[in-house]
Write a protein that holds these residues in place. Structure first.
Motif, PDB file in Angstrom:
ATOM      1  N   PRO A  12      32.127  69.559  22.846  1.00 44.17           N
ATOM      2  CA  PRO A  12      31.113  70.160  23.716  1.00 44.17           C
ATOM      3  C   PRO A  12      31.732  71.103  24.745  1.00 44.17           C
ATOM      4  O   PRO A  12      32.906  70.973  25.092  1.00 44.17           O
ATOM      5  CB  PRO A  12      30.505  68.941  24.408  1.00 44.17           C
ATOM      6  N   PRO A  13      30.934  72.058  25.256  1.00 40.45           N
ATOM      7  CA  PRO A  13      31.434  72.870  26.355  1.00 40.45           C
ATOM      8  C   PRO A  13      31.544  71.995  27.606  1.00 40.45           C
ATOM      9  O   PRO A  13      30.767  71.054  27.736  1.00 40.45           O
ATOM     10  CB  PRO A  13      30.383  73.953  26.525  1.00 40.45           C
ATOM     11  N   PRO A  14      32.451  72.218  28.445  1.00 41.00           N
ATOM     12  CA  PRO A  14      33.462  73.268  28.482  1.00 41.00           C
ATOM     13  C   PRO A  14      34.766  72.870  27.784  1.00 41.00           C
ATOM     14  O   PRO A  14      35.733  73.610  27.826  1.00 41.00           O
ATOM     15  CB  PRO A  14      33.693  73.472  29.968  1.00 41.00           C
ATOM     16  N   PHE A  15      34.796  71.731  27.114  1.00 45.01           N
ATOM     17  CA  PHE A  15      35.999  71.269  26.428  1.00 45.01           C
ATOM     18  C   PHE A  15      36.301  72.085  25.177  1.00 45.01           C
ATOM     19  O   PHE A  15      37.368  71.975  24.609  1.00 45.01           O
ATOM     20  CB  PHE A  15      35.865  69.787  26.070  1.00 45.01           C
ATOM     21  N   ASP A  16      35.365  72.898  24.746  1.00 44.31           N
ATOM     22  CA  ASP A  16      35.549  73.711  23.546  1.00 44.31           C
ATOM     23  C   ASP A  16      36.221  75.047  23.850  1.00 44.31           C
ATOM     24  O   ASP A  16      36.113  75.990  23.089  1.00 44.31           O
ATOM     25  CB  ASP A  16      34.212  73.940  22.849  1.00 44.31           C
ATOM     26  N   LEU A  31      30.807  78.784  31.611  1.00 43.24           N
ATOM     27  CA  LEU A  31      30.069  77.610  32.073  1.00 43.24           C
ATOM     28  C   LEU A  31      28.689  78.035  32.551  1.00 43.24           C
ATOM     29  O   LEU A  31      28.551  78.924  33.380  1.00 43.24           O
ATOM     30  CB  LEU A  31      30.811  76.914  33.217  1.00 43.24           C
ATOM     31  N   ARG A  32      27.685  77.404  31.993  1.00 36.69           N
ATOM     32  CA  ARG A  32      26.315  77.711  32.372  1.00 36.69           C
ATOM     33  C   ARG A  32      25.858  76.704  33.421  1.00 36.69           C
ATOM     34  O   ARG A  32      26.088  75.510  33.273  1.00 36.69           O
ATOM     35  CB  ARG A  32      25.404  77.634  31.151  1.00 36.69           C
ATOM     36  N   PRO A  33      25.197  77.189  34.469  1.00 35.85           N
ATOM     37  CA  PRO A  33      24.701  76.242  35.469  1.00 35.85           C
ATOM     38  C   PRO A  33      23.623  75.347  34.864  1.00 35.85           C
ATOM     39  O   PRO A  33      22.854  75.774  33.999  1.00 35.85           O
ATOM     40  CB  PRO A  33      24.131  77.135  36.572  1.00 35.85           C
ATOM     41  N   VAL A  34      23.586  74.126  35.328  1.00 37.34           N
ATOM     42  CA  VAL A  34      22.576  73.174  34.879  1.00 37.34           C
ATOM     43  C   VAL A  34      21.368  73.323  35.806  1.00 37.34           C
ATOM     44  O   VAL A  34      21.525  73.334  37.028  1.00 37.34           O
ATOM     45  CB  VAL A  34      23.128  71.732  34.935  1.00 37.34           C
ATOM     46  N   PRO A  35      20.168  73.453  35.246  1.00 34.70           N
ATOM     47  CA  PRO A  35      18.986  73.571  36.102  1.00 34.70           C
ATOM     48  C   PRO A  35      18.863  72.379  37.051  1.00 34.70           C
ATOM     49  O   PRO A  35      19.180  71.239  36.697  1.00 34.70           O
ATOM     50  CB  PRO A  35      17.815  73.587  35.104  1.00 34.70           C
ATOM     51  N   THR A  36      18.427  72.638  38.248  1.00 38.55           N
ATOM     52  CA  THR A  36      18.317  71.610  39.278  1.00 38.55           C
ATOM     53  C   THR A  36      17.463  70.439  38.828  1.00 38.55           C
ATOM     54  O   THR A  36      17.774  69.287  39.123  1.00 38.55           O
ATOM     55  CB  THR A  36      17.709  72.217  40.568  1.00 38.55           C
ATOM     56  N   GLU A  37      16.408  70.714  38.088  1.00 35.59           N
ATOM     57  CA  GLU A  37      15.492  69.644  37.665  1.00 35.59           C
ATOM     58  C   GLU A  37      15.981  68.871  36.436  1.00 35.59           C
ATOM     59  O   GLU A  37      15.355  67.887  36.026  1.00 35.59           O
ATOM     60  CB  GLU A  37      14.090  70.210  37.405  1.00 35.59           C
ATOM     61  N   ALA A  38      17.096  69.268  35.843  1.00 41.85           N
ATOM     62  CA  ALA A  38      17.608  68.601  34.639  1.00 41.85           C
ATOM     63  C   ALA A  38      18.096  67.188  34.954  1.00 41.85           C
ATOM     64  O   ALA A  38      18.700  66.941  35.994  1.00 41.85           O
ATOM     65  CB  ALA A  38      18.745  69.411  34.028  1.00 41.85           C
ATOM     66  N   ARG A  81      20.155  65.539  32.855  1.00 34.16           N
ATOM     67  CA  ARG A  81      21.473  65.396  32.236  1.00 34.16           C
ATOM     68  C   ARG A  81      22.196  66.726  32.218  1.00 34.16           C
ATOM     69  O   ARG A  81      21.652  67.746  32.559  1.00 34.16           O
ATOM     70  CB  ARG A  81      21.332  64.930  30.787  1.00 34.16           C
ATOM     71  N   GLY A  82      23.446  66.662  31.741  1.00 34.68           N
ATOM     72  CA  GLY A  82      24.173  67.889  31.487  1.00 34.68           C
ATOM     73  C   GLY A  82      25.274  68.220  32.472  1.00 34.68           C
ATOM     74  O   GLY A  82      25.918  69.255  32.347  1.00 34.68           O
ATOM     75  N   ARG A  83      25.522  67.357  33.443  1.00 33.69           N
ATOM     76  CA  ARG A  83      26.531  67.649  34.453  1.00 33.69           C
ATOM     77  C   ARG A  83      27.830  66.883  34.262  1.00 33.69           C
ATOM     78  O   ARG A  83      28.839  67.208  34.869  1.00 33.69           O
ATOM     79  CB  ARG A  83      25.980  67.336  35.838  1.00 33.69           C
ATOM     80  N   HIS A 119      35.790  69.581  37.010  1.00 37.33           N
ATOM     81  CA  HIS A 119      35.949  69.863  38.438  1.00 37.33           C
ATOM     82  C   HIS A 119      36.976  68.933  39.082  1.00 37.33           C
ATOM     83  O   HIS A 119      37.800  69.381  39.879  1.00 37.33           O
ATOM     84  CB  HIS A 119      34.596  69.737  39.153  1.00 37.33           C
ATOM     85  N   TYR A 120      36.932  67.647  38.750  1.00 38.26           N
ATOM     86  CA  TYR A 120      37.791  66.672  39.421  1.00 38.26           C
ATOM     87  C   TYR A 120      39.129  66.419  38.728  1.00 38.26           C
ATOM     88  O   TYR A 120      40.031  65.849  39.327  1.00 38.26           O
ATOM     89  CB  TYR A 120      37.048  65.346  39.606  1.00 38.26           C
ATOM     90  N   ALA A 121      39.275  66.824  37.483  1.00 33.05           N
ATOM     91  CA  ALA A 121      40.529  66.595  36.763  1.00 33.05           C
ATOM     92  C   ALA A 121      41.493  67.755  36.995  1.00 33.05           C
ATOM     93  O   ALA A 121      41.084  68.886  37.237  1.00 33.05           O
ATOM     94  CB  ALA A 121      40.252  66.448  35.268  1.00 33.05           C
ATOM     95  N   ASP A 122      42.790  67.442  36.914  1.00 33.62           N
ATOM     96  CA  ASP A 122      43.817  68.485  37.010  1.00 33.62           C
ATOM     97  C   ASP A 122      43.884  69.298  35.730  1.00 33.62           C
ATOM     98  O   ASP A 122      44.184  70.481  35.751  1.00 33.62           O
ATOM     99  CB  ASP A 122      45.188  67.857  37.256  1.00 33.62           C
ATOM    100  N   ALA A 123      43.667  68.645  34.612  1.00 42.57           N
ATOM    101  CA  ALA A 123      43.720  69.296  33.301  1.00 42.57           C
ATOM    102  C   ALA A 123      42.764  68.552  32.388  1.00 42.57           C
ATOM    103  O   ALA A 123      42.457  67.383  32.622  1.00 42.57           O
ATOM    104  CB  ALA A 123      45.140  69.241  32.738  1.00 42.57           C
ATOM    105  N   TRP A 124      42.267  69.222  31.369  1.00 44.64           N
ATOM    106  CA  TRP A 124      41.374  68.599  30.404  1.00 44.64           C
ATOM    107  C   TRP A 124      41.423  69.377  29.106  1.00 44.64           C
ATOM    108  O   TRP A 124      41.865  70.510  29.057  1.00 44.64           O
ATOM    109  CB  TRP A 124      39.943  68.521  30.930  1.00 44.64           C
ATOM    110  N   GLY A 125      40.927  68.740  28.070  1.00 47.33           N
ATOM    111  CA  GLY A 125      40.876  69.407  26.780  1.00 47.33           C
ATOM    112  C   GLY A 125      40.187  68.529  25.758  1.00 47.33           C
ATOM    113  O   GLY A 125      39.796  67.397  26.044  1.00 47.33           O
TER     114      GLY A 125
END
Length: 159
Positions: free
Chosen positions: A94-98, A104-111, A113-115, A122-128
């Protein structure tokens, strides 16, 4: 419900811990409790808050987007760092791991899920993430991973 497997290489200060989780809505809770116990036992409890958030989001993603079991793996890295990885049977990255980090698309405020994976980034030093053929214990699927260290924890606490 689960299988826990600690391992340690005596020649190295690193360690690894694997937790196999059934496809169950309680998997993220089990992962959080286990993670805190492992990190406290290994003397890196200062990583627990951030690592718990990251692992919980990865395990929740595995539960929501696959139909089978998942495996959480914690691995100590040099310099008080931790790698958290989660395997599941769905091969879709899944994005953003792809590798679409720039898109990166913003998640609608009323959603509802998806964050979750965006929080991981945001909180990790590295990811993949990468798809796995049948070479991972004879199973395919994907592996999503992230890393966190003491510097990340200090930066998070200051925010």
């Amino acid at each position: 419900m689960l299988t826990v497997s600690p391992s340690k290489c005596e020649a190295s200060p690193t360690w690894a811990y694997a937790l196999q989780l059934l496809h169950d809505p309680r998997a993220a809770r089990i992962d959080r409790v286990t993670l805190r116990a492992v990190l406290a036992r290994r003397g890196v409890a200062q990583l627990a808050d951030t690592a718990e958030l990251l692992a919980s989001e990865l395990v929740t993603n595995a539960y929501r987007h696959s139909t089978g079991p998942a495996t959480l793996r914690l691995r100590a890295l040099p310099g008080t760092r931790l790698r958290v990885s989660v395997w599941d049977a769905n091969p879709h990255i899944p994005p953003p791991f792809d590798k679409s980090r720039g898109a990166l698309r913003p998640v609608p405020t009323e959603a509802d899920r998806g964050r979750g994976l965006f929080l991981v980034c945001h909180y990790a030093d590295a990811w993949g993430g990468y798809p796995l053929g049948g070479d991972f214990f004879g199973r395919g699927g994907k592996l999503l991973w992230c890393e966190v260290g003491v510097q990340t924890v200090d930066r998070t606490a200051a925010a």
